[in-house]
Structures are given as C-alpha cells and as structure tokens.
Design an enzyme around this catalytic site. Sequence first.
Site, PDB file in Angstrom:
ATOM      1  N   HIS A 190     -29.241 -19.910  12.882  1.00  0.00           N
ATOM      2  CA  HIS A 190     -28.002 -19.148  12.705  1.00  0.00           C
ATOM      3  C   HIS A 190     -28.024 -17.819  13.443  1.00  0.00           C
ATOM      4  O   HIS A 190     -26.982 -17.268  13.771  1.00  0.00           O
ATOM      5  CB  HIS A 190     -27.683 -18.986  11.218  1.00  0.00           C
ATOM      6  CG  HIS A 190     -27.128 -20.244  10.657  1.00  0.00           C
ATOM      7  ND1 HIS A 190     -27.923 -21.177  10.048  1.00  0.00           N
ATOM      8  CD2 HIS A 190     -25.884 -20.762  10.704  1.00  0.00           C
ATOM      9  CE1 HIS A 190     -27.164 -22.214   9.715  1.00  0.00           C
ATOM     10  NE2 HIS A 190     -25.932 -21.993  10.090  1.00  0.00           N
ATOM     11  N   ARG A 297     -17.599 -20.042   8.646  1.00  0.00           N
ATOM     12  CA  ARG A 297     -18.839 -20.011   7.848  1.00  0.00           C
ATOM     13  C   ARG A 297     -18.751 -18.857   6.844  1.00  0.00           C
ATOM     14  O   ARG A 297     -19.143 -17.732   7.140  1.00  0.00           O
ATOM     15  CB  ARG A 297     -20.057 -19.788   8.748  1.00  0.00           C
ATOM     16  CG  ARG A 297     -20.407 -20.947   9.663  1.00  0.00           C
ATOM     17  CD  ARG A 297     -21.675 -20.630  10.453  1.00  0.00           C
ATOM     18  NE  ARG A 297     -22.255 -21.793  11.060  1.00  0.00           N
ATOM     19  CZ  ARG A 297     -22.059 -22.160  12.335  1.00  0.00           C
ATOM     20  NH1 ARG A 297     -21.300 -21.446  13.122  1.00  0.00           N
ATOM     21  NH2 ARG A 297     -22.648 -23.246  12.803  1.00  0.00           N
ATOM     22  N   ARG A 333     -15.082 -23.406   5.250  1.00  0.00           N
ATOM     23  CA  ARG A 333     -16.203 -24.136   4.645  1.00  0.00           C
ATOM     24  C   ARG A 333     -16.705 -23.353   3.442  1.00  0.00           C
ATOM     25  O   ARG A 333     -16.898 -22.139   3.517  1.00  0.00           O
ATOM     26  CB  ARG A 333     -17.335 -24.299   5.661  1.00  0.00           C
ATOM     27  CG  ARG A 333     -18.531 -24.990   5.031  1.00  0.00           C
ATOM     28  CD  ARG A 333     -19.617 -25.230   6.027  1.00  0.00           C
ATOM     29  NE  ARG A 333     -20.309 -23.997   6.377  1.00  0.00           N
ATOM     30  CZ  ARG A 333     -21.302 -23.950   7.261  1.00  0.00           C
ATOM     31  NH1 ARG A 333     -21.671 -25.047   7.888  1.00  0.00           N
ATOM     32  NH2 ARG A 333     -21.911 -22.816   7.529  1.00  0.00           N
ATOM     33  N   GLU A 432     -23.517 -34.048   7.861  1.00  0.00           N
ATOM     34  CA  GLU A 432     -24.677 -33.411   8.487  1.00  0.00           C
ATOM     35  C   GLU A 432     -25.994 -33.871   7.868  1.00  0.00           C
ATOM     36  O   GLU A 432     -27.047 -33.344   8.178  1.00  0.00           O
ATOM     37  CB  GLU A 432     -24.533 -31.890   8.431  1.00  0.00           C
ATOM     38  CG  GLU A 432     -24.223 -31.320   7.056  1.00  0.00           C
ATOM     39  CD  GLU A 432     -24.012 -29.799   7.084  1.00  0.00           C
ATOM     40  OE1 GLU A 432     -24.421 -29.131   8.038  1.00  0.00           O
ATOM     41  OE2 GLU A 432     -23.445 -29.284   6.104  1.00  0.00           O
ATOM     42  N   ASN A 455     -25.966 -29.577  14.022  1.00  0.00           N
ATOM     43  CA  ASN A 455     -27.132 -28.692  13.932  1.00  0.00           C
ATOM     44  C   ASN A 455     -28.073 -29.198  12.850  1.00  0.00           C
ATOM     45  O   ASN A 455     -29.290 -29.265  13.033  1.00  0.00           O
ATOM     46  CB  ASN A 455     -26.693 -27.265  13.593  1.00  0.00           C
ATOM     47  CG  ASN A 455     -25.702 -26.733  14.595  1.00  0.00           C
ATOM     48  OD1 ASN A 455     -25.632 -27.238  15.702  1.00  0.00           O
ATOM     49  ND2 ASN A 455     -24.927 -25.736  14.202  1.00  0.00           N
ATOM     50  N   ASP A 456     -27.487 -29.549  11.721  1.00  0.00           N
ATOM     51  CA  ASP A 456     -28.312 -30.083  10.637  1.00  0.00           C
ATOM     52  C   ASP A 456     -28.560 -31.582  10.801  1.00  0.00           C
ATOM     53  O   ASP A 456     -29.658 -32.056  10.539  1.00  0.00           O
ATOM     54  CB  ASP A 456     -27.653 -29.802   9.279  1.00  0.00           C
ATOM     55  CG  ASP A 456     -27.924 -28.377   8.836  1.00  0.00           C
ATOM     56  OD1 ASP A 456     -29.064 -27.911   9.012  1.00  0.00           O
ATOM     57  OD2 ASP A 456     -27.002 -27.718   8.340  1.00  0.00           O
ATOM     58  N   ARG A 466     -34.670 -26.915  12.887  1.00  0.00           N
ATOM     59  CA  ARG A 466     -33.823 -26.364  13.952  1.00  0.00           C
ATOM     60  C   ARG A 466     -34.201 -24.943  14.352  1.00  0.00           C
ATOM     61  O   ARG A 466     -33.775 -24.455  15.398  1.00  0.00           O
ATOM     62  CB  ARG A 466     -32.347 -26.407  13.510  1.00  0.00           C
ATOM     63  CG  ARG A 466     -32.056 -25.575  12.289  1.00  0.00           C
ATOM     64  CD  ARG A 466     -30.698 -25.903  11.704  1.00  0.00           C
ATOM     65  NE  ARG A 466     -29.645 -25.019  12.167  1.00  0.00           N
ATOM     66  CZ  ARG A 466     -28.417 -24.998  11.657  1.00  0.00           C
ATOM     67  NH1 ARG A 466     -28.089 -25.829  10.679  1.00  0.00           N
ATOM     68  NH2 ARG A 466     -27.518 -24.173  12.113  1.00  0.00           N
TER      69      ARG A 466
HETATM   70  C1  PEP Z   1     -24.134 -27.768  11.404  1.00  0.00           C
HETATM   71  O1  PEP Z   1     -25.041 -27.966  10.612  1.00  0.00           O
HETATM   72  O2  PEP Z   1     -24.004 -28.398  12.474  1.00  0.00           O
HETATM   73  C2  PEP Z   1     -23.132 -26.718  11.152  1.00  0.00           C
HETATM   74  C3  PEP Z   1     -22.075 -26.592  11.925  1.00  0.00           C
HETATM   75  O3  PEP Z   1     -23.330 -25.863  10.130  1.00  0.00           O
HETATM   76  P1  PEP Z   1     -24.450 -24.728  10.130  1.00  0.00           P
HETATM   77  O4  PEP Z   1     -24.877 -24.505  11.554  1.00  0.00           O
HETATM   78  O5  PEP Z   1     -23.830 -23.513   9.540  1.00  0.00           O
HETATM   79  O6  PEP Z   1     -25.542 -25.302   9.283  1.00  0.00           O
HETATM   80 MG    MG Z   2     -25.091 -27.220   8.581  1.00  0.00          MG
END
Ligand code: PEP
Ligand code: MG
Length: 583
Positions: A190, A297, A333, A432, A455-456, A466
Amino acid sequence: MLLKGIPASPGIAVGKAFLFDIRQLIVTEKDIKQDAVPSEIVRFEEALIKTRSEILTIQKKISREMEAQHAEIFNAHLLVLEDRTLIEEVIQGLKKERKCVEYIFSKVIGKYIKVFSKMNDEYLKERSSDIEDVGKRILKNLIGAQEKTLSDLKEPVIVVAYDISPSDTANMHKKNVIGFITDIGGRTSHTAIMAKSLEIPAVVGLEKATAKIKTGDTLIVDGADGIVIINPDKLILKKYEAKQQKFAEFEKTLLDFKDTIANTIDGHRVEISANIELPDEVDSVIAHGAEGIGLYRTEFLYMNRNDAPGEEEQFEAYKKVGAKLSKSPVIIRTLDLGGDKFLSQLKVPHEMNPFLGWRAIRFCLAKPEVFKVQLRAILRASAFGNIKIMFPMISGLGELRQAIKVLEEAKQELRNKKINFNQDIEVGAMIEIPSAALTCDLLAKEVDFFSIGTNDLIQYSLAVDRANEKIAYLYKPTHPAVLRLIKNIIDSGHKENIWVGMCGEMAAESGFVLILLGLGLDEFSMSPVVVPEMKYVISNVKFEDARKVAEEALTLSTGEEIETFTNKRLNELIPWLKKTKKQ
Ligand code: PEP
Ligand code: MG
C-alpha cells in the site's frame, strides 16, 4: 553508486536525501564503569518520568476530543511504566552487566514483549503491543532521539527509510517529499500504491539503501526503472534531468487523451475509473478524465489519528466525493484494515500472518458496531451521488450474506429515523481470495458487480507476500493460475449478467491490458495518473486482436512466456507507446 530496487511509482526525482528512521531506534552496547551505575539509574528514572508525562498529555488530549474509552488504552501504557518487576530487572541488569541503560532496557523489554506475545490468553497477548509502544517511548527518551514526522520537513527532500507505512505515505501529501526509497517492500504494497496516487516517484525493496545513504547525499530516484543513484556526477545528473523532462512531456502528451472514450477501434466499450485513498484525490480523478471511482479505499480515513472517524465525519467525506463526481459512479469499499494497513486506534492484536488474519470484512463482521457506523454513513451519502458499496476480502457466500445482512440492518435503522438514502444502492464484492474466485458463480447471483482485487488475489493464489521484496520475482500477474482465475471470475459474472471490473494494480499496467480486454473485463480502475494512458491504449487497439491475445496467452505455460508474448503484441499494435515511454 547505483542501487537497484523495485519500481514502485514512476517519475524521476533529483534532490537531497533525508534519512527517516524514527522506528529504528539504534541502541549501541556500551560498557560502563561501576561508579557510573547510579547515574545510569537516574537517567532511567528521568526517562520514565518524561514518558509518563508524555502519555498523560496524550491521554488528556484524547479524552477532551473523543470518547473516554479511547483514552483508557493509555492506562495500560501507564501500568507498564509503573511495573516494579520490570524496573527492578533493569536496575539489577545494570549492576550485574555494567552496560549502558538503553542496552539493558531494550534487552529486558524485548524479553517481556516476547513472553506476552506468546501467551495463550488473548487479553494478555494484546498487552505485548502496549509494552512495545511504551518501550519505544522510553528508549526514545533515553537515547534523546527527536521524534520527526514527515510533516515537519522544511525543504524538499527524498525520504530514505527502512520501511514507510501507508499512513506515513499518506502524510507526505502536499508536503516536502519529492521522492522516497525504502529497503523493504513490494510493488503492490500500500505504500507503493499510495506513492503512485500522490505522484511521488518511489523505489522500494532496495535492501541496503539506509546503510549506504546519508542525510544530505544527492540522489536520483528513477521510479519507473527502480534505480537510485547516490551522489551522481554532472554528466549523469544532466542525463536524468533530460529524462525527467521527457517523462513530464510524455505525461503531458497522454493528458491529451484524457477525454477519449475507451472504445476499441472495432467498437467495444469499457469503462476507465480511478482508485483513491483520500477524498482530496478527487480533483486528480477529474483532471485525468476518469469516468468514476472504481475503488475508494476508506481505511485511509482512519489513519494518522488517535480516534476513529464517527458517522458524521464519514458521511461528510463520502458525500463530498459523491457530490463532486456528480452522476459518475463512486464505489466505496468498506473498511479493509489489516495486512500492511494498521490503525492504532482500533487496537488490533499483532498476528503471525497479518495478511491471513483478522482483517477487512472479518474484522467488520466481528465488530458490527464499527461496521454499521460506516455503512450508515455510506448509505446516507448515497442520497447525494451515484454511490455503490463494495465489500473487501469476501471468502465465500456465507460471509457475503452476513455482510449484506448487516447492511440491511443499517438500512432499516435509517428508514426508522426517516433518513434519506438510495434504496436501490448497488452492492458489489471484491474478488481477491482464491476461494471467492472459484465460487464466484454462486456469489454472482447475489451481488450487482464484481471488482477483481489482483493485488491480493495474486499474493494468495501464488503464496507470495505482496510486500516482500525477496520474493517479488515470483509475484507474476500473468501466471497461468492467475489468468485462469480471472477468466473464471469474468465468465461467471457475465453469465449472471453483472459487470466485472478490476481495481488491483494489474489493471493499471498497459502490458496486461490486451489480455484483460480480451478476457472481457468491463471496467479498469487505477491510479488517476494512468487513466489517460489506458484510454489511449484501448482506443487504439481492436477488441478482436485483444481476444486473440487472451486466447493464445491462456495456451502458454509460464508467467514469463505470457508476459513476453503480450508485451510483444502490444508493441506491434501500438509501437508509439513503448518508444515514447522509454526515452
Ligand atoms: C487488491 O487487493 O487488489 C485491492 C485493490 O485492494 P488493496 O490493494 O487495498 O488490498
Ligand atoms: Mg485487497
């Protein structure tokens, strides 16, 4: 000297280094003479008194500004300070080992933290974080370290740190930080995501940056190539200044496409939205021509403060975003804390595997009183804009139904009070977690849309943290396993006639756009700055070509092969992009 790391946020920064290391209190092991023991004890006592007064000041401030229960947290901190056993152990250690008091203290406190964090009793286990917090304060007072925050910076600098938390990154907003680099971290941590949003060039995962760089060194940060140059000569400086200029021109040229509609040459229309973390970013969303907000977010609203935002404050923030975007959709979200995003005021215990732990929707369902405050605020804001709700980290249908049930309760509470909201507000699920990706045929029947959180999804399906630079080479969006999951999510959504978007970083990389477009993705959501580039790419290719690329990619066996193949096809279809970007 040149350091190579992981590119986190594009752009080139040239400036002076500033080592930001308040978290890394360095304790040196110093021998002391027998007759220095009493003065070391005095130093220890003074540090305890100073720490006590600091805590009391914070406690008073908090009880003045919010509910008393938040201030009570600090009672636990005061108890640690007054613990006779701990104090006695430090004094005995001093007498026996004859080392400086900060060294003895850090050893003793370290032992306490370890013992408490291993306790079976949840309450006692949680106390380990109180001990750690107080321990750091005492150490800081012993060493005489000045607590610096990024908001104290007086001139433009490049921040160099072992790690920077997402909340510290949020603090860089409009401050004197022109770039930053870290020893650890991954491309989709993040911190990296936040840097992109704030358009601050950044390189992470450099491993030894803090050891090799001193405050005041001149640095060049190349955020696109993941390169940092320490004290460059004039020639190199000139080269990068030219590159910096080219990058600015490239961005400016792309900005011409911000109002383009993302319609392929053969007429396939997709939507390009933006991700935001802070309400202030809305201006950038509009300036870059995004068609809406695909991911807001909200957890960043809870960061950098000692209290949790109440319903009114959240309502105002969501309303402001919704109203500014007028009729364009805004997907809010719900709170996704955990993983690498921690909120001090919610006092979540330390966990062995935070990314797999008590986080996001799991935390919200366990604390419906916290969850409902947010849901009511979002619902109320839905009367002022095209707002949709999205739940993060859904692992399966049972959990989705639970979340929808709490949402229905929140709606009923508003109805009872005759408060206006959009009764037909759309509800979506982030996909995710692999279990959700594999059961999305079931989930699709009960939501209005999906948004793929790559991402997750990538970290969970490939078992690659990650935020860990050591295994970043395994973090492959084009891994066949990931592509098969994405295809399944899109196909399942379409079968139930719901749209499927993507708000993970994969949607922001032009190198992957052909595959995603070809798989039938309906919406791409990304950092506002990338929006014009994506619109340009999509409006300059044929959907039919993208479909063929996706089809062929799925027959290939490795992530590397697929990445090479899709990049090659992109360069053949739009040679201008790579040529201009790479200059
Ligand atoms: C993800 O997980 O791809 C996502 C968009 O949420 P975050 O990056 O906040 O976990
Ligand atoms: Mg995520």
